[in-house]
Design a protein around this motif. Structure first.
Motif, PDB file in Angstrom:
ATOM      1  N   PHE A 131       3.009  94.401 107.866  1.00  0.00           N
ATOM      2  CA  PHE A 131       3.516  94.661 106.523  1.00  0.00           C
ATOM      3  C   PHE A 131       4.164  96.036 106.503  1.00  0.00           C
ATOM      4  O   PHE A 131       3.570  96.999 107.003  1.00  0.00           O
ATOM      5  N   GLN A 132       5.368  96.140 105.940  1.00  0.00           N
ATOM      6  CA  GLN A 132       6.069  97.419 105.816  1.00  0.00           C
ATOM      7  C   GLN A 132       6.450  97.628 104.358  1.00  0.00           C
ATOM      8  O   GLN A 132       7.041  96.741 103.734  1.00  0.00           O
ATOM      9  N   ASN A 133       6.131  98.806 103.838  1.00  0.00           N
ATOM     10  CA  ASN A 133       6.447  99.130 102.454  1.00  0.00           C
ATOM     11  C   ASN A 133       7.661 100.057 102.427  1.00  0.00           C
ATOM     12  O   ASN A 133       7.541 101.247 102.683  1.00  0.00           O
ATOM     13  N   SER A 134       8.818  99.509 102.126  1.00  0.00           N
ATOM     14  CA  SER A 134      10.051 100.290 102.022  1.00  0.00           C
ATOM     15  C   SER A 134      10.428 100.503 100.554  1.00  0.00           C
ATOM     16  O   SER A 134      11.601 100.586 100.205  1.00  0.00           O
ATOM     17  N   THR A 135       9.432 100.578  99.688  1.00  0.00           N
ATOM     18  CA  THR A 135       9.664 100.827  98.263  1.00  0.00           C
ATOM     19  C   THR A 135       9.191 102.237  97.921  1.00  0.00           C
ATOM     20  O   THR A 135       8.658 102.950  98.765  1.00  0.00           O
ATOM     21  N   LYS A 136       9.338 102.604  96.649  1.00  0.00           N
ATOM     22  CA  LYS A 136       8.820 103.884  96.161  1.00  0.00           C
ATOM     23  C   LYS A 136       7.448 103.711  95.519  1.00  0.00           C
ATOM     24  O   LYS A 136       6.905 104.640  94.952  1.00  0.00           O
ATOM     25  N   ARG A 137       6.907 102.507  95.605  1.00  0.00           N
ATOM     26  CA  ARG A 137       5.618 102.179  94.996  1.00  0.00           C
ATOM     27  C   ARG A 137       4.494 102.230  96.032  1.00  0.00           C
ATOM     28  O   ARG A 137       4.712 101.938  97.196  1.00  0.00           O
ATOM     29  N   THR A 138       3.285 102.541  95.584  1.00  0.00           N
ATOM     30  CA  THR A 138       2.097 102.341  96.410  1.00  0.00           C
ATOM     31  C   THR A 138       1.591 100.940  96.117  1.00  0.00           C
ATOM     32  O   THR A 138       1.366 100.586  94.959  1.00  0.00           O
ATOM     33  N   VAL A 183       6.529  91.208 107.305  1.00  0.00           N
ATOM     34  CA  VAL A 183       6.862  91.226 105.881  1.00  0.00           C
ATOM     35  C   VAL A 183       7.310  92.638 105.520  1.00  0.00           C
ATOM     36  O   VAL A 183       6.606  93.608 105.798  1.00  0.00           O
ATOM     37  N   VAL A 184       8.502  92.745 104.933  1.00  0.00           N
ATOM     38  CA  VAL A 184       9.006  94.045 104.484  1.00  0.00           C
ATOM     39  C   VAL A 184       9.233  93.974 102.980  1.00  0.00           C
ATOM     40  O   VAL A 184       9.947  93.099 102.489  1.00  0.00           O
ATOM     41  N   PHE A 185       8.601  94.902 102.255  1.00  0.00           N
ATOM     42  CA  PHE A 185       8.801  95.029 100.813  1.00  0.00           C
ATOM     43  C   PHE A 185       9.924  96.054 100.630  1.00  0.00           C
ATOM     44  O   PHE A 185       9.775  97.209 101.034  1.00  0.00           O
TER      45      PHE A 185
END
Length: 115
Positions: A9-16, A110-112
């Motif tokens: 999982f990769q979080n490419s957003t500005k959200r936690t 999965v990339v957000f």
């Protein structure tokens, strides 16, 4: 033969994004999912399916400041094709998923992505 699944999982957003649910109706977790994904952070997990029905489950990450969430559903049967889908209440986040098609192994990335 049991199924094996790896998750990235990769979080490419500005959200936690915080793990709010991880359900396996078939199989078991070998390595637990990351409890939270801060902006720019990634995390890995793995699971094994049983020898009868393979692996089936869902993972939900939530932005606790807005209560909006993203759910990833997955199935990796003993034989046949893997299935992966997503649903989201986040209008400003796109989910990009890459996986292989054929069981008994599922590699899921999965990339957000914030838009």
């Amino acid at each position: 033969m049991a199924t094996t699944t790896t998750f990235n999982f990769q979080n490419s957003t500005k959200r936690t994004l915080t793990l709010s649910s991880s359900t396996l109706t078939e199989g078991s977790w070998d390595t637990q999912l990351p409890g939270a994904l801060n902006p720019g952070q990634s995390g890995d997990a793995s699971a094994s399916g049983n020898t009868t029905n393979g692996l089936k489950g869902a993972v939900t990450y939530t932005d606790e400041t807005t209560s909006q969430s993203i759910t990833i559903k997955f199935t990796s049967p003993i034989e046949g094709k893997n299935e992966v889908s997503d649903s989201s209440t986040m209008d400003d986040v796109i989910v990009s998923m890459e996986s292989n098609d054929t069981a008994p192994m599922l590699d899921l990335k999965v990339v957000f992505i914030g838009v």
